[in-house]
Motif scaffolding. Structure first.
Motif, PDB file in Angstrom:
ATOM      1  N   GLU A   5     -12.198   1.301  28.647  1.00  0.00           N
ATOM      2  CA  GLU A   5     -11.576   2.031  27.596  1.00  0.00           C
ATOM      3  C   GLU A   5     -12.431   2.849  27.140  1.00  0.00           C
ATOM      4  N   SER A   6     -12.087   4.080  27.003  1.00  0.00           N
ATOM      5  CA  SER A   6     -12.656   5.223  26.331  1.00  0.00           C
ATOM      6  C   SER A   6     -12.388   5.273  24.970  1.00  0.00           C
ATOM      7  N   ALA A   7     -13.004   6.168  24.432  1.00  0.00           N
ATOM      8  CA  ALA A   7     -12.724   6.626  22.990  1.00  0.00           C
ATOM      9  C   ALA A   7     -11.386   7.031  22.702  1.00  0.00           C
ATOM     10  N   GLU A   8     -11.154   7.942  23.678  1.00  0.00           N
ATOM     11  CA  GLU A   8      -9.596   8.733  23.719  1.00  0.00           C
ATOM     12  C   GLU A   8      -8.795   7.807  23.864  1.00  0.00           C
ATOM     13  N   TYR A   9      -8.926   6.904  25.024  1.00  0.00           N
ATOM     14  CA  TYR A   9      -7.816   5.980  25.377  1.00  0.00           C
ATOM     15  C   TYR A   9      -7.787   4.795  24.109  1.00  0.00           C
ATOM     16  N   ALA A  10      -8.608   4.518  23.485  1.00  0.00           N
ATOM     17  CA  ALA A  10      -8.543   3.597  22.476  1.00  0.00           C
ATOM     18  C   ALA A  10      -7.802   4.250  21.177  1.00  0.00           C
ATOM     19  N   GLY A  11      -8.035   5.593  21.107  1.00  0.00           N
ATOM     20  CA  GLY A  11      -7.420   6.307  19.848  1.00  0.00           C
ATOM     21  C   GLY A  11      -6.062   6.562  20.112  1.00  0.00           C
ATOM     22  N   LYS A  12      -5.548   6.754  21.380  1.00  0.00           N
ATOM     23  CA  LYS A  12      -4.162   7.002  21.914  1.00  0.00           C
ATOM     24  C   LYS A  12      -3.509   5.480  21.701  1.00  0.00           C
ATOM     25  N   LYS A  13      -4.200   4.328  22.124  1.00  0.00           N
ATOM     26  CA  LYS A  13      -3.736   3.214  22.007  1.00  0.00           C
ATOM     27  C   LYS A  13      -3.344   2.643  20.748  1.00  0.00           C
ATOM     28  N   LYS A  14      -3.945   3.070  19.762  1.00  0.00           N
ATOM     29  CA  LYS A  14      -4.001   2.739  18.347  1.00  0.00           C
ATOM     30  C   LYS A  14      -2.884   3.554  17.929  1.00  0.00           C
ATOM     31  N   MET A  15      -2.717   4.874  18.266  1.00  0.00           N
ATOM     32  CA  MET A  15      -1.597   5.736  17.808  1.00  0.00           C
ATOM     33  C   MET A  15      -0.188   5.095  18.109  1.00  0.00           C
ATOM     34  N   ILE A  16      -0.207   4.656  19.425  1.00  0.00           N
ATOM     35  CA  ILE A  16       0.934   4.082  19.870  1.00  0.00           C
ATOM     36  C   ILE A  16       1.402   2.839  19.151  1.00  0.00           C
ATOM     37  N   GLU A  17       0.380   1.983  19.052  1.00  0.00           N
ATOM     38  CA  GLU A  17       0.679   0.829  18.202  1.00  0.00           C
ATOM     39  C   GLU A  17       1.034   1.007  16.864  1.00  0.00           C
ATOM     40  N   THR A  18       0.659   2.058  16.112  1.00  0.00           N
ATOM     41  CA  THR A  18       1.063   2.428  14.932  1.00  0.00           C
ATOM     42  C   THR A  18       2.411   2.798  14.569  1.00  0.00           C
ATOM     43  N   GLN A  19       2.939   3.855  15.863  1.00  0.00           N
ATOM     44  CA  GLN A  19       4.410   4.404  15.786  1.00  0.00           C
ATOM     45  C   GLN A  19       5.235   3.124  16.136  1.00  0.00           C
ATOM     46  N   PHE A  20       4.829   2.131  17.020  1.00  0.00           N
ATOM     47  CA  PHE A  20       5.766   0.816  16.978  1.00  0.00           C
ATOM     48  C   PHE A  20       5.896   0.309  16.019  1.00  0.00           C
ATOM     49  N   LYS A  21       4.881  -0.106  15.143  1.00  0.00           N
ATOM     50  CA  LYS A  21       5.059  -0.646  13.922  1.00  0.00           C
ATOM     51  C   LYS A  21       5.769  -0.185  12.819  1.00  0.00           C
ATOM     52  N   SER A  22       5.632   1.395  12.856  1.00  0.00           N
ATOM     53  CA  SER A  22       6.512   2.032  11.800  1.00  0.00           C
ATOM     54  C   SER A  22       8.024   1.996  12.280  1.00  0.00           C
ATOM     55  N   PHE A  23       8.113   1.923  13.560  1.00  0.00           N
ATOM     56  CA  PHE A  23       9.785   1.568  13.952  1.00  0.00           C
ATOM     57  C   PHE A  23      10.114   0.322  13.459  1.00  0.00           C
ATOM     58  N   VAL A  24       9.528  -0.394  13.648  1.00  0.00           N
ATOM     59  CA  VAL A  24       9.740  -1.789  13.348  1.00  0.00           C
ATOM     60  C   VAL A  24      10.116  -2.061  11.727  1.00  0.00           C
ATOM     61  N   ILE A  25       9.363  -1.178  10.987  1.00  0.00           N
ATOM     62  CA  ILE A  25       9.424  -1.309   9.461  1.00  0.00           C
ATOM     63  C   ILE A  25      10.809  -0.664   9.081  1.00  0.00           C
ATOM     64  N   PHE A  26      11.132   0.203   9.904  1.00  0.00           N
ATOM     65  CA  PHE A  26      12.542   1.039   9.518  1.00  0.00           C
ATOM     66  C   PHE A  26      13.784  -0.211  10.047  1.00  0.00           C
ATOM     67  N   LEU A  27      13.494  -0.833  11.008  1.00  0.00           N
ATOM     68  CA  LEU A  27      14.422  -1.846  11.440  1.00  0.00           C
ATOM     69  C   LEU A  27      14.753  -2.966  10.403  1.00  0.00           C
ATOM     70  N   LYS A  28      13.472  -3.419   9.728  1.00  0.00           N
ATOM     71  CA  LYS A  28      13.606  -4.231   8.663  1.00  0.00           C
ATOM     72  C   LYS A  28      14.145  -3.686   7.588  1.00  0.00           C
ATOM     73  N   GLU A  29      13.925  -2.324   7.097  1.00  0.00           N
ATOM     74  CA  GLU A  29      14.314  -1.799   6.119  1.00  0.00           C
ATOM     75  C   GLU A  29      16.112  -1.685   6.250  1.00  0.00           C
ATOM     76  N   ASP A  30      16.424  -1.510   7.346  1.00  0.00           N
ATOM     77  CA  ASP A  30      17.743  -1.174   7.785  1.00  0.00           C
ATOM     78  C   ASP A  30      18.629  -2.447   7.414  1.00  0.00           C
ATOM     79  N   ILE A  31      17.891  -3.555   8.074  1.00  0.00           N
ATOM     80  CA  ILE A  31      18.438  -5.107   7.822  1.00  0.00           C
ATOM     81  C   ILE A  31      18.733  -5.352   6.343  1.00  0.00           C
ATOM     82  N   ALA A  32      17.665  -5.026   5.472  1.00  0.00           N
ATOM     83  CA  ALA A  32      17.375  -5.262   4.172  1.00  0.00           C
ATOM     84  C   ALA A  32      18.705  -4.503   3.574  1.00  0.00           C
ATOM     85  N   MET A  33      18.885  -3.293   4.001  1.00  0.00           N
ATOM     86  CA  MET A  33      19.980  -2.495   3.289  1.00  0.00           C
ATOM     87  C   MET A  33      21.302  -2.995   4.010  1.00  0.00           C
ATOM     88  N   THR A  34      21.734  -3.641   4.924  1.00  0.00           N
ATOM     89  CA  THR A  34      22.767  -4.273   5.385  1.00  0.00           C
ATOM     90  C   THR A  34      23.087  -5.590   4.501  1.00  0.00           C
TER      91      THR A  34
END
Length: 249
Positions: A183-212
């Motif tokens: 793993e390079s620094a660039e790869y680690a940064g990209k991996k972290k960004m991907i993980e953050t985006q997926f987590k954000s998507f999950v947050i919206f899924l949970k909010e959607d359920i709460a709204m329902t």
């Protein structure tokens, strides 16, 4: 004179019949919304669990440098996200329809209030009963106006969720999900960004359920209010019919 009174009573009965029909229509719509809401809630919870499980499998595949599994799971996740964005858009359309329905309910309530005021001015029925009818219909109007405000808030937030989900999905589509042995620094940064985006998507899924869940609670409250309004209309119709018979007698 008796003929005039008879016509007035008939008009009142017809009007109340129409109002009762409107409330019955509202009750049917509300019951349908509750049934659909329960189905959506169950579906969304299952899909969230499946999505979270795939994310866990993805993380494990990355840590094990399993490129084949990473490729397969990443495609499945993007496909799931595409589905969720579509469902959020459908929910926004549904919320728009509910705004139209609640607006129709408010208009119906206002017609009832107007009729109550006209009854009171003409003094056709018992003054005290007229005051009770007016207060009751004003309360119904306030309830339905609150429901409409809730529907508007739900609609706006559903649009926001759909847009945010779409943005996240678009950003994750362009990433290359290649696994690096070292793993390079660039790869680690990209991996972290991907993980953050997926987590954000999950947050919206949970909010959607709460709204329902909140919407289901609101729909159940509206169903109780609709039941009360139908009973009020029946009582008012019976009351006017009885008074009309007394006057004809």
């Amino acid at each position: 004179m008796k003929n005039q009174i008879s016509l007035v009573v008939i008009f009142a009965i017809v009007l109340n019949t129409l109002m009762f029909g409107q409330n019955t229509k509202e009750a049917i719509q509300n019951t349908k919304q509750i049934i659909e809401g329960k189905k959506m809630l169950e579906r969304d919870i299952n899909e969230l669990n499946e999505f979270s499980l795939k994310l866990h499998e993805m993380k494990r595949a990355v840590s094990q440098k399993d490129q084949n599994s990473v490729d397969r799971i990443s495609k499945e996740l993007i496909r799931d996200m595409t589905r969720e964005v579509g469902q959020s858009g459908a929910k926004a359309k549904k919320a728009r329809i509910e705004i139209a329905q609640s607006s129709a309910e408010v208009r119906s309530d206002r017609r009832e209030v107007k009729e109550d005021k006209e009854d009171s001015k003409r003094g056709r029925y018992d003054q005290r009963d007229d005051e009770i009818d007016l207060a009751r219909d004003k309360a119904n109007t306030r309830d339905d106006m609150r429901d409409r405000r809730d529907d508007i808030v739900d609609f706006k937030r559903q649009i926001e969720i759909a847009e945010k989900q779409s943005e996240i999905m678009a950003s994750l589509k362009v990433f290359g999900y290649s696994v690096e042995a070292k793993e390079s620094a660039e790869y680690a940064g990209k991996k972290k960004m991907i993980e953050t985006q997926f987590k954000s998507f999950v947050i919206f899924l949970k909010e959607d359920i709460a709204m329902t869940k909140i919407e289901l609670a609101e729909d159940n409250r509206e169903r109780r209010e609709d039941r009360r309004e139908r009973q009020d209309d029946r009582d008012e119709s019976n009351e006017k019919e009885v008074i009309g018979k007394r006057r004809r007698g």
